[in-house]
Design an enzyme around this catalytic site. Structure first.
Site, mmCIF file in Angstrom:
data_model
loop_
_atom_site.group_PDB
_atom_site.id
_atom_site.type_symbol
_atom_site.label_atom_id
_atom_site.label_comp_id
_atom_site.label_asym_id
_atom_site.label_seq_id
_atom_site.Cartn_x
_atom_site.Cartn_y
_atom_site.Cartn_z
ATOM 1 N N GLY A 162 29.854 -6.830 49.643
ATOM 2 C CA GLY A 162 31.063 -7.415 50.296
ATOM 3 C C GLY A 162 32.235 -7.124 49.433
ATOM 4 O O GLY A 162 32.188 -7.000 48.533
ATOM 5 N N SER A 163 33.133 -6.666 50.361
ATOM 6 C CA SER A 163 34.968 -5.945 49.768
ATOM 7 C C SER A 163 35.480 -5.775 50.182
ATOM 8 O O SER A 163 35.772 -6.479 52.233
ATOM 9 C CB SER A 163 34.514 -4.669 49.358
ATOM 10 O OG SER A 163 33.183 -3.729 49.917
#
EC number: 4.1.1.65
Length: 216
Positions: free
Chosen positions: A184-185
């Site tokens: 996630g990012s």
């Protein structure tokens, strides 16, 4: 398109240790405790496998196109000050959730002129302040036409490991894989003013295949 950094692009190499570990644990539990106890672990192993998928993408041939550097959702299209090159810029931000492909690809053809890494916080990457407060790695790419593009990998609430395989002086081709952010990012792209913008807030984009903007 070069694949020198990813010899097996279908499954990102950054995920190999996690995938191997998940499958080994599932096998060991199955051997000693049976299918009933191992089934949840097999499901986890499959989820880890799908997270690190890294399928090939078709690269648009449109001249002057700036491509999406990651899969995800557009969370910002703003006129801002580029904090890396100290200039007026258009910022387009792509937020990746845990179900997106997390391979990062170059938005343009060009030479890497400089690179900056900043340790930082791990706020929710969809928040505006994550651009300047979270852990991040920025690449300054200059096209052969002399246009400057800044591409910034930003760690998120869960993602705490930015991987970048390229360095200043190297050349990137549009759509070339250059890094990965685990779990996630967000990726910010800073562009020169006056671009033709092809996306809006909330749009879903695919790395390489979606044209974010066009040089006029």
């Amino acid at each position: 398109m070069s694949t020198s950094y990813y010899p097996h692009p279908i499954i990102a190499r950054e995920g190999w240790p996690f995938i191997a570990g998940a499958f080994v644990v599932a096998l060991v539990v199955q051997f000693f405790a049976g299918w009933v106890w191992a089934l949840p672990l097999w499901l986890v192993a499959l989820l880890v496998l799908q997270f690190f998928r890294d399928p090939p993408r078709v690269i648009p041939t449109l001249a002057g196109a700036v491509l999406a550097p990651a899969d995800g959702r557009i969370v910002a299209v703003d006129k801002v000050q580029d904090p890396y090159l100290s200039r007026e810029a258009l910022k387009i931000s792509v937020f990746m959730n845990v179900f997106n492909v997390h391979s990062n690809r170059s938005p343009v053809d060009g030479e890497i002129r400089d690179q900056w890494y900043f340790p930082g916080s791990f706020l929710n990457a969809s928040l505006p302040k994550a651009s300047l407060e979270n852990e991040r790695n920025a690449l300054w790419i200059r096209t052969k036409e002399g246009r400057d593009v800044t591409c910034v990998q930003i760690a998120g609430l869960i993602a705490k490991r930015i991987v970048c395989h390229v360095h200043p002086g190297e050349h990137l081709a549009r759509g070339q894989r250059f890094g990965f952010i685990r779990f996630g990012s967000r990726v910010d792209v800073y562009l020169p003013p006056g671009m033709k913008v092809n996306v809006g807030i909330g749009d879903k984009v695919q790395a390489t295949q979606t044209v974010l903007a066009e040089f006029r």
